[in-house]
Design an enzyme around this catalytic site. Structure first.
Site, mmCIF file in Angstrom:
data_model
loop_
_atom_site.group_PDB
_atom_site.id
_atom_site.type_symbol
_atom_site.label_atom_id
_atom_site.label_comp_id
_atom_site.label_asym_id
_atom_site.label_seq_id
_atom_site.Cartn_x
_atom_site.Cartn_y
_atom_site.Cartn_z
ATOM 1 N N GLU A 45 0.839 -1.199 0.000
ATOM 2 C CA GLU A 45 0.000 0.000 0.000
ATOM 3 C C GLU A 45 0.874 1.248 0.000
ATOM 4 O O GLU A 45 1.919 1.301 0.649
ATOM 5 C CB GLU A 45 -0.879 -0.010 1.258
ATOM 6 N N LYS A 111 -9.636 2.539 -2.038
ATOM 7 C CA LYS A 111 -9.810 1.936 -0.720
ATOM 8 C C LYS A 111 -11.171 2.313 -0.126
ATOM 9 O O LYS A 111 -11.512 3.496 -0.007
ATOM 10 C CB LYS A 111 -8.687 2.398 0.204
ATOM 11 N N CYS A 145 -5.447 -2.942 2.743
ATOM 12 C CA CYS A 145 -5.150 -2.837 4.166
ATOM 13 C C CYS A 145 -6.369 -2.960 5.080
ATOM 14 O O CYS A 145 -6.852 -4.056 5.325
ATOM 15 C CB CYS A 145 -4.388 -1.538 4.438
#
Length: 259
Positions: A45, A111, A145
């Site tokens: 990331e 995300k 994540c």
């Protein structure tokens, strides 16, 4: 028809808020791979900067330096390259993953779950849609994540074959990282990959990496901590298909939709 899929996972330290330094250093690591050696290279990331909230200074267009670097590596390796960076679009900032193919075409995923403990939601806009992409007959869903903590977002209702998480996950929560990756693999009956960074970031948080691959039953195929390297392994689709055929747990999922 799905073929065997070779994946390479790059676990590395990241220079804090210094894209040029990261491009140069990651270039040396990628050179460990030969053209045709892998089908997919996965980066952490925010691989250009580390997990920074300094988007006004660091954001770039979707087809900026990060894309150009990834496209160059994808063409050289004849492989897909994926990872996330800080993107700006229409005056908004995104933690954006690119899926860059050897011919330069790409897809992206923003995300969905922003990490409130770091104030990520105050800087970035959340994504609204999954990315379901294809490689060598495999349906693949990449996530980022903190998405790992929310199993509904990764539910295998779309029939994907590989789940990928790119991360900057701190070492003090490494038990959660490894446990949740195994859980996502088990509940979705898919190969599951988690690629994380190592080293201390600019906020003083250490990262142990723990880049991992779990099979469709939650068995670990790779777990690597506290080392910089490029890990390459090949995934067998027939074993996964046979496992799903024998144990049809996905057929019994609850039926509901996200809004």
């Amino acid at each position: 028809m799905k073929e065997q899929l070779t994946v390479s996972l790059l676990q590395t330290e990241l220079a804090w808020e210094d894209p040029d330094a990261n491009f140069q250093y990651l270039h040396t690591m990628v050179q460990r791979l030969q053209p045709g050696q892998t089908d997919l290279l996965v980066l952490p990331e925010m691989f250009t900067t580390g997990f920074s909230m300094n988007a006004p200074e660091l954001a770039e267009p979707t087809q900026g330096k990060a894309y150009n670097w990834m496209a160059e590596k994808a063409a050289a390796l004849q492989a897909v390259v994926t990872g996330s960076f800080i993107a700006e679009a229409a005056g908004q900032y995104y933690n954006r993953l690119l899926w860059v193919r050897p011919d330069g075409t790409f897809s992206h995923y923003d995300k969905r779950h922003l990490f409130t403990l770091a104030g990520e939601e105050q800087v970035y806009r959340p994504g609204r849609a999954h990315l379901l992409t294809e490689l060598k007959g495999w349906a693949i869903m990449p996530l980022i994540c903190y998405d790992l903590r929310f199993p509904v977002w990764s539910r295998n209702t779309m029939g994907y074959d590989l789940l990928i998480y790119v991360a900057n996950w701190p070492s003090k929560r490494r038990t959660a990282w490894k446990s949740l990756l195994a859980a996502r693999a088990i509940e979705n009956q898919v190969y599951t990959i988690g690629v994380n960074r190592v080293g201390e970031d600019g906020n003083g948080y250490p990262h142990s990496g723990d880049t991992s691959v779990f099979d469709f039953a939650g068995a670990p195929l790779l777990q690597a901590a506290d080392v910089e390297s490029v890990f390459t392994l090949t995934l067998d689709p027939e074993k996964q298909d046979q496992f799903r055929s024998n144990l049809r747990f996905l057929d019994d999922q609850d039926a509901f939709q996200l809004h």
